[in-house]
Design a protein around this motif. Sequence first.
Motif, PDB file in Angstrom:
ATOM      1  N   ALA A  48     104.260  17.913   0.273  1.00 15.37           N
ATOM      2  CA  ALA A  48     104.396  16.796   1.084  1.00 15.37           C
ATOM      3  C   ALA A  48     104.581  17.052   2.589  1.00 15.37           C
ATOM      4  CB  ALA A  48     105.463  15.821   0.824  1.00 15.37           C
ATOM      5  N   GLY A  49     105.354  18.130   2.777  1.00 15.85           N
ATOM      6  CA  GLY A  49     105.563  18.688   4.358  1.00 15.85           C
ATOM      7  C   GLY A  49     104.216  19.426   4.761  1.00 15.85           C
ATOM      8  N   SER A  50     103.427  20.153   3.932  1.00 18.73           N
ATOM      9  CA  SER A  50     102.167  20.709   4.553  1.00 18.73           C
ATOM     10  C   SER A  50     101.062  19.615   4.777  1.00 18.73           C
ATOM     11  CB  SER A  50     101.756  21.682   3.329  1.00 18.73           C
ATOM     12  OG  SER A  50     101.391  20.960   2.256  1.00 18.73           O
ATOM     13  N   VAL A  51     101.209  18.811   3.869  1.00 17.17           N
ATOM     14  CA  VAL A  51     100.284  17.419   4.356  1.00 17.17           C
ATOM     15  C   VAL A  51     100.278  17.129   5.493  1.00 17.17           C
ATOM     16  CG1 VAL A  51      99.236  15.354   3.609  1.00 17.17           C
ATOM     17  CG2 VAL A  51      99.714  17.198   1.783  1.00 17.17           C
ATOM     18  N   SER A  52     101.806  16.525   5.798  1.00 19.93           N
ATOM     19  CA  SER A  52     102.127  16.189   7.159  1.00 19.93           C
ATOM     20  C   SER A  52     101.645  17.091   8.284  1.00 19.93           C
ATOM     21  CB  SER A  52     103.640  15.696   7.004  1.00 19.93           C
ATOM     22  OG  SER A  52     104.182  15.083   8.217  1.00 19.93           O
ATOM     23  N   ALA A  53     102.100  18.323   8.007  1.00 20.66           N
ATOM     24  CA  ALA A  53     101.844  19.114   9.161  1.00 20.66           C
ATOM     25  C   ALA A  53     100.226  19.517   9.507  1.00 20.66           C
ATOM     26  CB  ALA A  53     102.385  20.682   8.510  1.00 20.66           C
ATOM     27  N   VAL A  54      99.543  19.346   8.516  1.00 18.04           N
ATOM     28  CA  VAL A  54      97.871  19.152   8.533  1.00 18.04           C
ATOM     29  C   VAL A  54      97.475  18.170   9.486  1.00 18.04           C
ATOM     30  CG1 VAL A  54      95.773  18.664   7.393  1.00 18.04           C
ATOM     31  CG2 VAL A  54      97.389  20.523   6.403  1.00 18.04           C
ATOM     32  N   ALA A  60      96.838  17.322  17.398  1.00 12.73           N
ATOM     33  CA  ALA A  60      96.858  18.124  18.364  1.00 12.73           C
ATOM     34  C   ALA A  60      95.844  18.734  18.904  1.00 12.73           C
ATOM     35  CB  ALA A  60      97.996  19.185  18.261  1.00 12.73           C
ATOM     36  N   CYS A  61      94.804  19.035  18.064  1.00 11.04           N
ATOM     37  CA  CYS A  61      93.606  19.725  18.436  1.00 11.04           C
ATOM     38  C   CYS A  61      92.659  18.800  18.834  1.00 11.04           C
ATOM     39  CB  CYS A  61      92.878  20.276  17.038  1.00 11.04           C
ATOM     40  SG  CYS A  61      93.788  21.819  16.335  1.00 11.04           S
ATOM     41  N   PHE A  62      92.658  17.460  18.708  1.00  9.26           N
ATOM     42  CA  PHE A  62      91.501  16.417  18.756  1.00  9.26           C
ATOM     43  C   PHE A  62      92.011  15.366  19.853  1.00  9.26           C
ATOM     44  CE2 PHE A  62      89.779  18.252  15.015  1.00  9.26           C
ATOM     45  CZ  PHE A  62      88.207  18.463  15.256  1.00  9.26           C
ATOM     46  N   ALA A  63      93.465  15.239  20.256  1.00 10.67           N
ATOM     47  CA  ALA A  63      93.858  14.430  21.179  1.00 10.67           C
ATOM     48  C   ALA A  63      93.144  14.634  22.579  1.00 10.67           C
ATOM     49  CB  ALA A  63      95.463  14.474  21.328  1.00 10.67           C
ATOM     50  N   ILE A  64      93.174  15.916  23.094  1.00 10.96           N
ATOM     51  CA  ILE A  64      92.542  16.004  24.378  1.00 10.96           C
ATOM     52  C   ILE A  64      91.034  15.626  24.286  1.00 10.96           C
ATOM     53  CG2 ILE A  64      92.171  17.827  26.285  1.00 10.96           C
ATOM     54  CD1 ILE A  64      94.884  17.489  25.114  1.00 10.96           C
ATOM     55  N   VAL A  65      90.324  15.743  23.223  1.00  9.46           N
ATOM     56  CA  VAL A  65      88.949  15.645  23.273  1.00  9.46           C
ATOM     57  C   VAL A  65      88.775  14.052  23.355  1.00  9.46           C
ATOM     58  CG1 VAL A  65      87.003  15.646  21.595  1.00  9.46           C
ATOM     59  CG2 VAL A  65      88.538  17.664  21.785  1.00  9.46           C
ATOM     60  N   GLN A  66      89.711  13.339  22.628  1.00 12.92           N
ATOM     61  CA  GLN A  66      89.806  11.931  22.649  1.00 12.92           C
ATOM     62  C   GLN A  66      89.888  11.462  24.112  1.00 12.92           C
ATOM     63  OE1 GLN A  66      91.704   9.246  19.983  1.00 12.92           O
ATOM     64  NE2 GLN A  66      91.398  10.387  18.065  1.00 12.92           N
ATOM     65  N   GLY A  67      91.157  11.999  24.672  1.00 14.49           N
ATOM     66  CA  GLY A  67      91.331  11.706  26.157  1.00 14.49           C
ATOM     67  C   GLY A  67      90.083  11.821  26.958  1.00 14.49           C
ATOM     68  N   ARG A  68      89.366  12.908  26.844  1.00 13.33           N
ATOM     69  CA  ARG A  68      88.119  13.143  27.720  1.00 13.33           C
ATOM     70  C   ARG A  68      87.147  12.219  27.337  1.00 13.33           C
ATOM     71  NH1 ARG A  68      86.135  19.093  27.454  1.00 13.33           N
ATOM     72  NH2 ARG A  68      87.990  19.282  28.355  1.00 13.33           N
ATOM     73  N   GLY A 114      94.903  12.521  11.076  1.00 11.19           N
ATOM     74  CA  GLY A 114      95.377  13.146  12.312  1.00 11.19           C
ATOM     75  C   GLY A 114      94.604  13.273  13.610  1.00 11.19           C
ATOM     76  N   ALA A 115      93.437  13.622  13.212  1.00 15.20           N
ATOM     77  CA  ALA A 115      92.241  13.905  14.320  1.00 15.20           C
ATOM     78  C   ALA A 115      91.785  12.842  14.859  1.00 15.20           C
ATOM     79  CB  ALA A 115      91.090  14.690  13.525  1.00 15.20           C
ATOM     80  N   SER A 116      91.814  11.738  14.288  1.00 13.80           N
ATOM     81  CA  SER A 116      91.497  10.196  14.792  1.00 13.80           C
ATOM     82  C   SER A 116      92.420   9.469  15.338  1.00 13.80           C
ATOM     83  CB  SER A 116      90.306   9.670  13.852  1.00 13.80           C
ATOM     84  OG  SER A 116      91.237   9.321  12.563  1.00 13.80           O
ATOM     85  N   LEU A 117      93.485   9.737  15.260  1.00 13.55           N
ATOM     86  CA  LEU A 117      94.898   8.815  15.742  1.00 13.55           C
ATOM     87  C   LEU A 117      94.794   8.969  17.273  1.00 13.55           C
ATOM     88  CD1 LEU A 117      97.394   7.277  15.053  1.00 13.55           C
ATOM     89  CD2 LEU A 117      98.575   9.435  15.377  1.00 13.55           C
ATOM     90  N   PHE A 341      97.285  15.856  27.363  1.00 12.41           N
ATOM     91  CA  PHE A 341      98.048  17.085  26.939  1.00 12.41           C
ATOM     92  C   PHE A 341      99.426  17.157  27.013  1.00 12.41           C
ATOM     93  CE2 PHE A 341      94.046  18.897  28.839  1.00 12.41           C
ATOM     94  CZ  PHE A 341      93.769  20.000  27.990  1.00 12.41           C
ATOM     95  N   ILE A 342      99.979  16.204  27.637  1.00 11.03           N
ATOM     96  CA  ILE A 342     101.503  16.159  27.773  1.00 11.03           C
ATOM     97  C   ILE A 342     101.948  15.402  26.349  1.00 11.03           C
ATOM     98  CG2 ILE A 342     103.616  15.167  28.960  1.00 11.03           C
ATOM     99  CD1 ILE A 342     101.872  15.371  31.457  1.00 11.03           C
ATOM    100  N   GLN A 343     101.268  14.120  26.057  1.00 11.76           N
ATOM    101  CA  GLN A 343     101.725  13.666  24.842  1.00 11.76           C
ATOM    102  C   GLN A 343     101.304  14.580  23.569  1.00 11.76           C
ATOM    103  OE1 GLN A 343     102.730  10.615  24.390  1.00 11.76           O
ATOM    104  NE2 GLN A 343     102.279   9.593  26.260  1.00 11.76           N
ATOM    105  N   THR A 344     100.542  15.432  23.703  1.00 11.21           N
ATOM    106  CA  THR A 344     100.103  16.430  22.558  1.00 11.21           C
ATOM    107  C   THR A 344     101.004  17.506  22.581  1.00 11.21           C
ATOM    108  OG1 THR A 344      97.771  15.968  22.647  1.00 11.21           O
ATOM    109  CG2 THR A 344      98.210  18.119  21.471  1.00 11.21           C
ATOM    110  N   GLY A 345     101.419  17.944  23.816  1.00 12.53           N
ATOM    111  CA  GLY A 345     102.538  19.000  23.730  1.00 12.53           C
ATOM    112  C   GLY A 345     103.942  18.477  23.288  1.00 12.53           C
TER     113      GLY A 345
END
Length: 408
Positions: A48-54, A60-68, A114-117, A341-345
């Motif tokens: 359960a914890g590993s799924v949430s971590a994924v 975190a990886c895609f939030a910046i791309v979305q912002g752009r 996670g990537a699309s949130l 970036f700040i929200q992702t951090g």
Amino acid sequence: MLQTYRQIFTPATALFSLTGLVARLPISMVGLGIVLLAEHQTGSYAFAGSVSAVALVANACFAIVQGRLIDRLGQSRVLPVVITVWGAGLALAMGTLEWDWPRWTTYAFAALTGASLPSVGSCVRARWSHHLADRPERLHTAFSYEAVGDETVFLFGPIAVTVLATSVHPAAGLWTALACGLIGTYVFAAQRGTEPPAHPRTSTGTTRPPMPWRAIAPLTLVAAALGIVFGAAEVVTVAFADEQGHKSLAGVLLGIWAFGSLLAGVVSGAITWRRGPLTRLRIGAFGMMLAAAPLALVPNIGLMAVVLLLGGVAVSPTLIAAMSLAEKVLPPARLTEGMAFIQTGLAVGLAPGAAVAGVVIDHAGASPAYLVCLVGGTLALIGALLVKVVAVPDSVRPHEHPPAEHLA
């Protein structure tokens, strides 16, 4: 105090702020909801914890791309698409657990979720920045109000998802988060009258304005340090209450901490500050470090409630100052991206903070584990001090950007 807030609210601004608040609820509900549902279906907290971590890492990886993309194409074009993908991904992730599909499918759809949130918080702040462009002195109040909104989301979201998952159905909390995310984001994106303009590339060879890395990188470090403090405090406070024989009071203690931050955010937004956000950021970060120092020495529940209340007072002002400073130095064409970036951090810091605190608890007990919060507070202060390499004097007014050489 109320008069200060009345000055920024109109029917239009109240609507995008309220719908943005609803759209942000999944941020605090999905991770815990996945843990509760996955553990119920599989009996494994590790899985359960590993799924949430994924899901967290993918976000975190895609939030910046979305912002752009949002900066280039506009909120009304990007948000409906990504939230639809997010809704489908979350529904399928829940389905893989209900239908007993292979575990890799759960990981895959959790990553998609996670990537699309969408970073709705960044979009809301971008709208405030656009709406108050001709009244920059009121932007601090708007950002303070949104910080209070963030506190509200993180205070009530986990409580709601836990109550629904344990008293209604293991998936009820996630379905509620799904509804809030879809409805809130669709309605938010539909409000084109308050949407900031897009900044597409107009011709071949046109370059975007530079990202002010010497400000944004340290501010991201500050946000990640805050995430470490949040992640560690949640885990350690539960363990501390358990060691004291009052595990049921853990939620009360965390609620007191959040209330201190919420109250400080409300008061901060009503004050006309003479000090600029750079100074306030450093003072707030120092206050967080100072407030975390005695936590490992607190002997009982009653005193812990007082210390956490005082410690919470430093949280919102620090985050408000970080966002205000970012708004000062970011060019409009990269505002959403930079704030992402700040929200992702902030999100990135949560997992290691909780994980390291858990290891310390297992080996040394709850009280020593509060030292992880002290480490987080120290890192926040270091990040705040590093922002001095950007020549942004406290006298610079909001929306009055420093010269280009200071933004490189």
